[in-house]
Design a protein around this motif. Structure first.
Motif, mmCIF file in Angstrom:
data_model
loop_
_atom_site.group_PDB
_atom_site.id
_atom_site.type_symbol
_atom_site.label_atom_id
_atom_site.label_comp_id
_atom_site.label_asym_id
_atom_site.label_seq_id
_atom_site.Cartn_x
_atom_site.Cartn_y
_atom_site.Cartn_z
ATOM 1 N N GLN A 120 27.565 22.208 -62.794
ATOM 2 C CA GLN A 120 28.204 23.498 -62.558
ATOM 3 C C GLN A 120 27.198 24.567 -62.158
ATOM 4 O OE1 GLN A 120 31.572 23.751 -62.417
ATOM 5 N NE2 GLN A 120 31.353 21.535 -62.691
ATOM 6 N N VAL A 121 26.021 24.531 -62.775
ATOM 7 C CA VAL A 121 24.966 25.478 -62.382
ATOM 8 C C VAL A 121 24.548 25.225 -60.936
ATOM 9 C CG1 VAL A 121 22.576 26.182 -62.801
ATOM 10 C CG2 VAL A 121 24.122 25.805 -64.731
ATOM 11 N N ALA A 122 24.399 23.945 -60.577
ATOM 12 C CA ALA A 122 24.038 23.593 -59.200
ATOM 13 C C ALA A 122 25.119 24.052 -58.224
ATOM 14 C CB ALA A 122 23.812 22.090 -59.085
ATOM 15 N N TYR A 123 26.384 23.902 -58.617
ATOM 16 C CA TYR A 123 27.490 24.341 -57.749
ATOM 17 C C TYR A 123 27.431 25.849 -57.529
ATOM 18 C CZ TYR A 123 32.217 25.599 -56.319
ATOM 19 O OH TYR A 123 33.301 26.132 -55.661
ATOM 20 N N LEU A 124 27.185 26.608 -58.592
ATOM 21 C CA LEU A 124 27.123 28.065 -58.479
ATOM 22 C C LEU A 124 25.974 28.490 -57.564
ATOM 23 C CD1 LEU A 124 28.178 30.831 -59.356
ATOM 24 C CD2 LEU A 124 26.659 30.699 -61.350
ATOM 25 N N ILE A 125 24.816 27.878 -57.743
ATOM 26 C CA ILE A 125 23.660 28.217 -56.907
ATOM 27 C C ILE A 125 23.938 27.853 -55.448
ATOM 28 C CG2 ILE A 125 21.236 27.684 -56.448
ATOM 29 C CD1 ILE A 125 20.869 27.265 -59.442
ATOM 30 N N THR A 126 24.540 26.689 -55.240
ATOM 31 C CA THR A 126 24.847 26.253 -53.876
ATOM 32 C C THR A 126 25.792 27.224 -53.186
ATOM 33 O OG1 THR A 126 24.552 23.926 -54.482
ATOM 34 C CG2 THR A 126 25.803 24.385 -52.489
ATOM 35 N N GLN A 127 26.851 27.643 -53.881
ATOM 36 C CA GLN A 127 27.804 28.568 -53.274
ATOM 37 C C GLN A 127 27.162 29.911 -52.966
ATOM 38 O OE1 GLN A 127 30.880 27.704 -52.189
ATOM 39 N NE2 GLN A 127 30.125 25.676 -52.771
ATOM 40 N N ARG A 128 26.275 30.354 -53.835
ATOM 41 C CA ARG A 128 25.580 31.625 -53.588
ATOM 42 C C ARG A 128 24.720 31.532 -52.330
ATOM 43 N NH1 ARG A 128 20.708 34.110 -54.846
ATOM 44 N NH2 ARG A 128 20.857 36.343 -55.324
ATOM 45 N N LEU A 129 24.009 30.415 -52.188
ATOM 46 C CA LEU A 129 23.178 30.225 -50.997
ATOM 47 C C LEU A 129 24.030 30.127 -49.739
ATOM 48 C CD1 LEU A 129 20.500 27.683 -52.295
ATOM 49 C CD2 LEU A 129 20.129 30.070 -51.680
ATOM 50 N N ILE A 130 25.144 29.408 -49.823
ATOM 51 C CA ILE A 130 26.017 29.256 -48.654
ATOM 52 C C ILE A 130 26.567 30.602 -48.210
ATOM 53 C CG2 ILE A 130 28.267 28.368 -47.925
ATOM 54 C CD1 ILE A 130 27.681 25.848 -49.524
ATOM 55 N N ILE A 131 27.009 31.422 -49.154
ATOM 56 C CA ILE A 131 27.576 32.735 -48.825
ATOM 57 C C ILE A 131 26.522 33.630 -48.189
ATOM 58 C CG2 ILE A 131 28.538 34.847 -49.818
ATOM 59 C CD1 ILE A 131 29.979 33.031 -51.854
#
Length: 600
Positions: A120-131
């Motif tokens: 879940q932490v990886a998902y949050l970081i990934t979405q932040r980078l994508i945005i």
């Protein structure tokens, strides 16, 4: 497995693996971006964003990527530990050892908790980078599209780009999401391949194949099985790249036809052209459907093959290990771990085979985005007159204008206007009157010469149908300036001058003004812009064609009285315009022209 010391071992191993992946990834990126077409396309789109600068903020992105990479490595490591914990669970069941059973249940719960939390932490970081990446790339693409008026001149390049709006809005979103998703999935697949190959190697035994004793046969069989299946899958799925590209193009063309019908609904309704429009829409939609069926058939072939290969791989490790289990050479836990390890190796090796459709879509996205960038660059390199800033003067020197087929429209035009002077351009239809104005504005690439004139906000071009942006009436009135820059009193006064006083109380109303106002009202609004902007030079391209002669006379007189030093260049046919212009330019066709001063 020594679970007491495994936590420290796992931490150090994930750190070491991350370092190896960074080095290997850097080499892979260097080779791909140098020797493959899609790699070079990726470099054009991605490297400007990821290039670090001198500030901490610019390096923070790379640090975040390293953290994300470590979390990916940690996730694979936890999957390996879970496979060993599951082995212990089934082995304790076989041995009827209750204490060890509950120990492994607790261990699996802890490992699963850590695994879910890190995911879940990886998902949050990934979405932040994508945005963040999508935001930056959107701004970069918009800037590149607007720079040098590429959004307009792009229609004159050798291969004009269809639907740049879709490429900026939709393809940028897909590119950022797919870049992160495919790259991280590929890294995870490579890690699983290495990690679970080691597990499978330790559990695999010898096997006789065609009379030969093959040690660790399970590993070799797994690799041979998946590699063969991948080669076949690549051949089956290759047409999907072209079909995916066509699907986006044809769908965008159909949407454009629908939007064009909406924008011109009144004209279509007046003509009663519903039948023709239906035929046009049906033809474009038929192309979409035909390509969709071709894509469905290609995808179905690939999915059937992949499903058959994947289903067969489920029972394969049990068949291989069953003889050893029945001979009590291995435990039940070993059998289940073998199946898990074989499945992980199979999935890791099958990553590119199973993701072929995603890679096909990704390649198509890269093609569309880089094609837009190429068209923008090409449009800025098109020929145009040299425009030089000269305050309060319009000078045209040896201007040549020609059609796209090289036939001349204007040859060697030279003239000069000073403050307060006005030029009326006349000529038969097709002689190049509007094209001349476009050339002076650097909007026509088939022109050459020198133009000295005021630049920026000191010059205003007013077309036959003024552009009305989305938003309030105040925004439309002030365009191209911001609406808040004109006061309430000033806006109301100018509207009354151009006989639009009935709109005074609607200044801040949001509406589709291009549909709300009549053509005559839109042209009067254009004259209101001239009065508000107070340019040194105004180009009016049949800007009064939708009003009667009396109102045309009043509007031109208003400009001459309120802006006495403004230079005017008008295109028009009515004789009533003669009185407001000091010079007349007659375009005679085939490059010929004549110039004279107004009488009286």
């Amino acid at each position: 497995m020594d679970w007491q010391h495994q936590w420290l071992t796992s931490f150090t191993s994930t750190a070491a693996d991350s370092g190896v992946i960074v080095l290997g990834g850097a080499i892979a990126i260097l080779l791909l971006t140098r020797y493959t077409r899609w790699g070079r396309q990726f470099r054009r789109l991605a490297f400007p964003y990821f290039r670090p600068g001198r500030t901490w903020a610019s390096w923070r992105l790379l640090v975040t990527l390293l953290l994300l990479l470590w979390l990916t490595v940690l996730g694979v490591r936890l999957e390996v530990l879970l496979s060993y914990a599951t082995n212990g669970l089934f082995t304790s069941l076989q041995a009827m050892n209750a204490n060890m059973f509950w120990f492994h249940v607790l261990l699996i719960a802890v490992l699963a908790t850590i695994y879910v939390s890190s995911s879940q932490v990886a998902y949050l970081i990934t979405q932040r980078l994508i945005i963040h990446w999508r935001t930056w790339l959107n701004d970069h693409a918009i800037g590149d599209w607007l720079d040098g008026r590429a959004y307009h001149l792009g229609r004159f390049v050798k291969a004009p780009i269809d639907n740049p709006d879709q490429r900026i809005e939709q393809d940028i979103t897909q590119f950022t999401e797919q870049s992160y998703g495919l790259s991280l999935d590929a890294i995870a697949a490579a890690l699983r391949l290495v990690s679970f190959t080691a597990v499978l190697w330790s559990l695999s035994g010898a096997m006789t194949i065609f009379g030969y004793q093959v040690p660790r046969a399970m590993v070799f069989l797994a690799y041979a099985y998946v590699i063969t299946a991948s080669v076949v899958a690549f051949k089956v799925g290759r047409p999907l790249i072209r079909l995916n590209f066509l699907q986006e193009k044809l769908s965008a063309s159909y949407r454009y036809a629908l939007m064009r019908l909406m924008d011109n609904s009144e004209n279509v309704a007046f003509y009663g052209g519903e039948g023709v429009e239906r035929t046009t829409l049906a033809a474009r939609f038929s192309s979409v459907i035909a390509n969709t069926w071709a894509y469905v058939k290609g995808s179905l072939k690939l999915q059937v093959f992949n499903s058959a290969v994947s289903q067969a791989s489920v029972v394969f490790p049990f068949i291989i290990q069953a003889p050893r289990f029945f001979n009590r050479t291995i435990s039940l836990g070993d059998v289940t771990q073998t199946a898990d390890a074989f499945g992980q190796v199979h999935d890791a090796l099958s990553f590119f085979r199973n993701s072929y459709g995603d890679f096909a879509a990704y390649r198509a996205t890269l093609d569309r985005l880089t094609a837009l960038m190429d068209a923008n660059t090409e449009s800025r390199a098109l020929s145009s007159p040299d425009v030089i800033h000269r305050a309060d003067t319009l000078e045209i020197e040896d201007l040549r204008v020609w059609r796209p087929n090289s036939q001349p429209l204007i040859e060697g035009l030279t003239l000069s206007l000073g403050p307060g002077q006005a030029l009326l351009v006349r000529g038969p239809s097709g002689s190049g009157k509007t094209t001349l104005l476009r050339s002076l504005a650097s909007l026509w690439p088939h022109a050459h010469g020198i133009v000295r004139r005021p630049m920026g906000s000191h010059t205003l071009f007013l077309s036959q149908q003024p552009y009305l942006p989305l938003g309030s009436l105040r925004t439309a009135l002030a365009y191209p300036e911001a609406g808040h820059r004109i006061s309430e009193e000033r806006a109301r006064e100018v509207l009354r001058w151009v006989q639009l006083g009935h709109l005074e109380d609607r200044l801040d109303d949001e509406a589709h003004w291009a549909r709300t106002l009549s053509p005559g009202e839109q042209q009067r609004l254009g004259f209101a812009r001239v009065l508000l902007t107070r340019p040194s030079l105004a180009f009016l391209d049949e800007a009064t064609s939708a009003v009667d002669e009396g109102l045309e006379h009043a509007l031109y007189r208003l400009i001459r009285e309120r802006l006495p030093r403004c230079m005017l260049v008008s295109v028009g046919h009515r004789s009533t315009l003669h009185a407001f212009h000091t010079h007349h330019l007659h375009l005679l066709g085939a490059g010929r022209w004549g110039m004279d001063a107004a009488s009286g």
